[in-house]
Motif scaffolding. Sequence first.
Motif, PDB file in Angstrom:
ATOM      1  N   UNK A 179     -18.732  21.750 -25.340  1.00 32.24           N
ATOM      2  CA  UNK A 179     -19.350  20.802 -26.109  1.00 32.24           C
ATOM      3  C   UNK A 179     -17.913  20.892 -27.108  1.00 32.24           C
ATOM      4  N   UNK A 180     -18.016  18.916 -26.462  1.00 36.33           N
ATOM      5  CA  UNK A 180     -16.355  18.771 -27.888  1.00 36.33           C
ATOM      6  C   UNK A 180     -16.289  19.114 -29.111  1.00 36.33           C
ATOM      7  N   UNK A 181     -17.301  19.362 -30.131  1.00 36.86           N
ATOM      8  CA  UNK A 181     -17.163  18.953 -31.649  1.00 36.86           C
ATOM      9  C   UNK A 181     -16.763  20.709 -31.986  1.00 36.86           C
ATOM     10  N   UNK A 182     -17.210  21.473 -30.503  1.00 36.78           N
ATOM     11  CA  UNK A 182     -16.779  23.092 -30.806  1.00 36.78           C
ATOM     12  C   UNK A 182     -15.332  22.941 -30.513  1.00 36.78           C
ATOM     13  N   UNK A 183     -14.453  23.063 -29.328  1.00 38.07           N
ATOM     14  CA  UNK A 183     -13.780  22.794 -28.930  1.00 38.07           C
ATOM     15  C   UNK A 183     -12.639  21.635 -30.028  1.00 38.07           C
ATOM     16  N   UNK A 184     -12.848  21.044 -30.733  1.00 34.30           N
ATOM     17  CA  UNK A 184     -11.779  20.693 -31.971  1.00 34.30           C
ATOM     18  C   UNK A 184     -12.141  21.301 -32.760  1.00 34.30           C
ATOM     19  N   UNK A 185     -13.242  22.043 -33.655  1.00 31.63           N
ATOM     20  CA  UNK A 185     -13.463  23.253 -34.597  1.00 31.63           C
ATOM     21  C   UNK A 185     -12.187  24.461 -33.847  1.00 31.63           C
ATOM     22  N   UNK A 186     -12.413  24.790 -32.959  1.00 28.85           N
ATOM     23  CA  UNK A 186     -10.665  26.201 -32.727  1.00 28.85           C
ATOM     24  C   UNK A 186      -9.625  25.183 -32.451  1.00 28.85           C
ATOM     25  N   UNK A 187      -9.678  24.580 -31.766  1.00 28.48           N
ATOM     26  CA  UNK A 187      -8.561  24.056 -31.543  1.00 28.48           C
ATOM     27  C   UNK A 187      -7.616  24.012 -32.765  1.00 28.48           C
TER      28      UNK A 187
ATOM     29  N   UNK B 263      -7.707  20.099 -27.926  1.00 29.73           N
ATOM     30  CA  UNK B 263      -9.482  20.377 -27.791  1.00 29.73           C
ATOM     31  C   UNK B 263      -9.824  20.497 -25.633  1.00 29.73           C
ATOM     32  N   UNK B 264      -9.068  19.064 -25.525  1.00 32.35           N
ATOM     33  CA  UNK B 264      -9.024  19.577 -23.553  1.00 32.35           C
ATOM     34  C   UNK B 264      -8.239  20.950 -23.239  1.00 32.35           C
ATOM     35  N   UNK B 265      -7.356  21.900 -23.852  1.00 29.51           N
ATOM     36  CA  UNK B 265      -7.299  22.067 -23.842  1.00 29.51           C
ATOM     37  C   UNK B 265      -8.036  23.277 -23.553  1.00 29.51           C
ATOM     38  N   UNK B 266      -9.020  23.317 -24.408  1.00 28.43           N
ATOM     39  CA  UNK B 266      -9.677  24.495 -24.416  1.00 28.43           C
ATOM     40  C   UNK B 266     -11.535  24.835 -23.807  1.00 28.43           C
ATOM     41  N   UNK B 267     -11.303  25.476 -23.591  1.00 28.86           N
ATOM     42  CA  UNK B 267     -12.827  26.207 -22.574  1.00 28.86           C
ATOM     43  C   UNK B 267     -13.433  26.741 -22.793  1.00 28.86           C
TER      44      UNK B 267
ATOM     45  N   UNK C 174     -23.280  34.346 -27.551  1.00 27.37           N
ATOM     46  CA  UNK C 174     -22.753  34.427 -26.811  1.00 27.37           C
ATOM     47  C   UNK C 174     -21.913  33.308 -26.209  1.00 27.37           C
ATOM     48  N   UNK C 175     -20.650  33.306 -27.216  1.00 29.02           N
ATOM     49  CA  UNK C 175     -19.822  31.457 -27.107  1.00 29.02           C
ATOM     50  C   UNK C 175     -18.301  32.211 -27.530  1.00 29.02           C
ATOM     51  N   UNK C 176     -17.300  32.102 -26.473  1.00 27.98           N
ATOM     52  CA  UNK C 176     -15.837  32.879 -26.234  1.00 27.98           C
ATOM     53  C   UNK C 176     -15.136  31.102 -25.495  1.00 27.98           C
ATOM     54  N   UNK C 177     -14.229  31.584 -25.502  1.00 23.34           N
ATOM     55  CA  UNK C 177     -12.820  30.760 -25.303  1.00 23.34           C
ATOM     56  C   UNK C 177     -12.088  30.845 -25.355  1.00 23.34           C
ATOM     57  N   UNK C 178     -11.479  29.854 -23.866  1.00 25.53           N
ATOM     58  CA  UNK C 178     -10.051  30.332 -23.435  1.00 25.53           C
ATOM     59  C   UNK C 178      -9.222  28.796 -23.558  1.00 25.53           C
ATOM     60  N   UNK C 179      -7.796  29.979 -23.410  1.00 27.58           N
ATOM     61  CA  UNK C 179      -6.818  28.709 -23.784  1.00 27.58           C
ATOM     62  C   UNK C 179      -6.077  28.892 -22.324  1.00 27.58           C
ATOM     63  N   UNK C 180      -6.068  27.864 -21.299  1.00 24.24           N
ATOM     64  CA  UNK C 180      -5.505  28.255 -19.425  1.00 24.24           C
ATOM     65  C   UNK C 180      -4.255  27.404 -18.962  1.00 24.24           C
ATOM     66  N   UNK C 181      -3.680  27.078 -20.224  1.00 25.25           N
ATOM     67  CA  UNK C 181      -2.702  25.877 -19.373  1.00 25.25           C
ATOM     68  C   UNK C 181      -2.856  25.219 -18.672  1.00 25.25           C
ATOM     69  N   UNK C 182      -1.912  25.518 -18.009  1.00 26.13           N
ATOM     70  CA  UNK C 182      -1.983  24.379 -16.735  1.00 26.13           C
ATOM     71  C   UNK C 182      -3.255  24.682 -15.718  1.00 26.13           C
TER      72      UNK C 182
ATOM     73  N   UNK D 257      -9.712  26.225 -14.049  1.00 25.55           N
ATOM     74  CA  UNK D 257     -11.023  27.580 -14.611  1.00 25.55           C
ATOM     75  C   UNK D 257     -12.192  27.004 -14.940  1.00 25.55           C
ATOM     76  N   UNK D 258     -12.172  25.949 -15.442  1.00 24.07           N
ATOM     77  CA  UNK D 258     -13.501  24.934 -15.504  1.00 24.07           C
ATOM     78  C   UNK D 258     -14.411  25.532 -14.186  1.00 24.07           C
TER      79      UNK D 258
END
Length: 465
Positions: A148-156, A168-172, A320-328, A333-334
């Motif tokens: 969800x974009x809203x969550x990726x924005x909040x985490x970013x 946000x585009x770098x958060x999975x 059950x919500x986690x996140x990963x910033x996998x870089x390049x 990763x997706x």
Amino acid sequence: MTLYHQLADQLQALIEKRVYDVGQRLPGVRRLSHQHNVSVATAVSACRELEQRGVLEARPRSGYYVSRPPARFDAPRMRRASTRPRAVSGQDRVLELIQAVNDPSLVNFGAAVPDPDFMPVAAIERAFHSVLREQRRRCVGYEFPPGALELRQAIARRLVALQCPVSPDQVLITNSCQEAVTIALKLLTKPGDTVVVESPTYYGLLQVLESLGLKALEIPSDPQQGISLEALALALQRWPVKACVLVTNFANPLGSCLSDQDKQALLSLLSQHRVPLVEDDIYGDLPLLGPRPRPVKSWDRDGLVYYCASSSKTLSAGLRVGWLVPGSQQRRAEYLQFINTVSVATASQLAMARYLERGHYDRFLRQLRGEHAKAVARMTSRVEQLFPEGTRISRPAGGFVLWVELPGQTDTTELAERALQEGVSFAPGSLFSTGNKFSSCLRLNCAVRWDNRVEKGLARLAALL
């Protein structure tokens, strides 16, 4: 951090250094305000904060007194780790430990799962009600990777506040921090490769390594300073290491936290050998004293750090919500997340995003840190009173678990089986290593609802010793 929280942290540091000893009266609030150049109201708020943490006791018409006793037991010893990579096996025993959490007849000191009393249950419930009412059609569908974009924005936004320039585009979004770590290792390794871990390390990581067919190269960790960089440097020179997995902030089970200087030295060392770091920052929001520490990711300019975290220790394990910033390797990763579990529950993602965007999280964290500090101090005090002389107890800088080293040749694996028969669960030290060097150690979860049943359970455990 507010001014009164800063003053509270300063006073607690003085108490831990025994400038003010147990039972001793603190200077009055007017004197404190003068000494620290703050208002009387700030001094009063700081003392009340320390009262909530269990450090001070207020006595009517007398003032504030130190209520937390100084540590009587030494910290656990740093053990020598194996000098070569080892295959991981036998981690299926962990399932029995985890299943004990759902058994209402057991007192759970085992799994590092906070009691619901430590979670914002009502606030999360309101967030679910809101998203289910306003976005019910979206909630019954998939929210495919990256989430969800809203969550990726909040985490970013939270990562940017930690000096991690992430979009946000770098958060999975993942199903947990453990899934984030698993995906990162799938990106970086193949079966048979060697991965550096600290010793002792979280048994969940050893489960992941076993499932992926990876070898663990254990590096000794100091109970307070964290992983030995000297030993790590020697290991990197000797072995073809493909990745390093560390909990840099409040490691599980020791509770240690690398200093900023050591974090930068760690990143420099790994950069020299081009070894990626999978950084598990699941406990980063939970210091017992002082500000939230920076992750190693905040100094990463070359994409060497794969950042992992989740909400399970602060908001809700059940989200059950986690996140990963996998870089390049974002696209790969997706895809791995998709073939693992298709997607993370949409309602959970949107509820967490709603909670974060309402701005209550930091206020809740301040309260939670105080509750954890109180819980750890209480457990430490009871272990010192009940366990035998010669016991060693960790002094965690954050999180909510204690690492206990028992005297003599106590086998905590055998002890754990007898404790279960007595209605008590704890995590034996053998789970936290590929070898048997922690067989006399155990880990205790302090984030429990403290009542007479828990008191009796801890006393039964002590009696078995």
